[in-house]
Design an enzyme around this catalytic site. Structure first.
Site, mmCIF file in Angstrom:
data_model
loop_
_atom_site.group_PDB
_atom_site.id
_atom_site.type_symbol
_atom_site.label_atom_id
_atom_site.label_comp_id
_atom_site.label_asym_id
_atom_site.label_seq_id
_atom_site.Cartn_x
_atom_site.Cartn_y
_atom_site.Cartn_z
ATOM 1 N N GLY A 30 7.103 -0.851 14.169
ATOM 2 C CA GLY A 30 7.290 -2.249 14.583
ATOM 3 C C GLY A 30 7.527 -3.310 13.516
ATOM 4 O O GLY A 30 8.319 -4.101 13.879
ATOM 5 N N ASP A 31 7.326 -2.908 12.480
ATOM 6 C CA ASP A 31 7.513 -3.869 11.095
ATOM 7 C C ASP A 31 9.137 -3.932 11.062
ATOM 8 O O ASP A 31 9.735 -4.862 10.931
ATOM 9 C CB ASP A 31 7.011 -3.346 9.986
ATOM 10 C CG ASP A 31 7.448 -4.018 8.745
ATOM 11 O OD1 ASP A 31 7.107 -5.412 8.848
ATOM 12 O OD2 ASP A 31 8.177 -3.382 7.733
#
Length: 121
Positions: free
Chosen positions: A11-12
């Site tokens: 997700g980062d």
């Protein structure tokens, strides 16, 4: 199912790409300036603000992913973040990673658009 921290890892990357695309759409500045603008969006406090804005819009499944990630044991904290902001940011990133990896692109796009509308960044 992947661990919450693995989802946050993905997700980062997804959220960083989103932030960079957003920044270049509104500016033709030099890379250093663009990087600074993208950093404002992806830093832990900004992600915590996004998490707070979106939490009421989450489905039951998304809320479960968010909650598990927020409660994960973290082994470090970003330099300029409170532990609470860091946990919310991790949960936000895990949610983004979950949606991306499960192919829920329209839902991901909806939440990111809502994030932008609600946070005005």
């Amino acid at each position: 199912m992947l661990s919450s921290l693995s989802l946050a890892f993905v997700g980062d990357a997804v959220y960083t790409l989103y932030a960079r695309e957003k920044v270049i759409q509104h500016s033709d500045a030099k890379n250093g300036v663009l990087h600074g603008e993208a950093t404002k969006i992806v830093k832990a406090s900004g992600q915590a603000k996004s998490a707070d804005a979106l939490v009421g819009l989450l489905t039951e499944e998304e809320a479960g992913v968010f909650r598990r990630a927020k409660n994960s044991k973290v082994h470090s904290v970003a330099k300029h973040a409170t532990i609470d902001d860091y946990k919310k940011a991790t949960a936000f990133e895990a949610l983004i990673g979950f949606l991306y990896l499960t192919g829920q692109d329209s839902r991901l796009k909806f939440l990111l658009n809502e994030r932008e509308r609600l946070c005005q960044e």
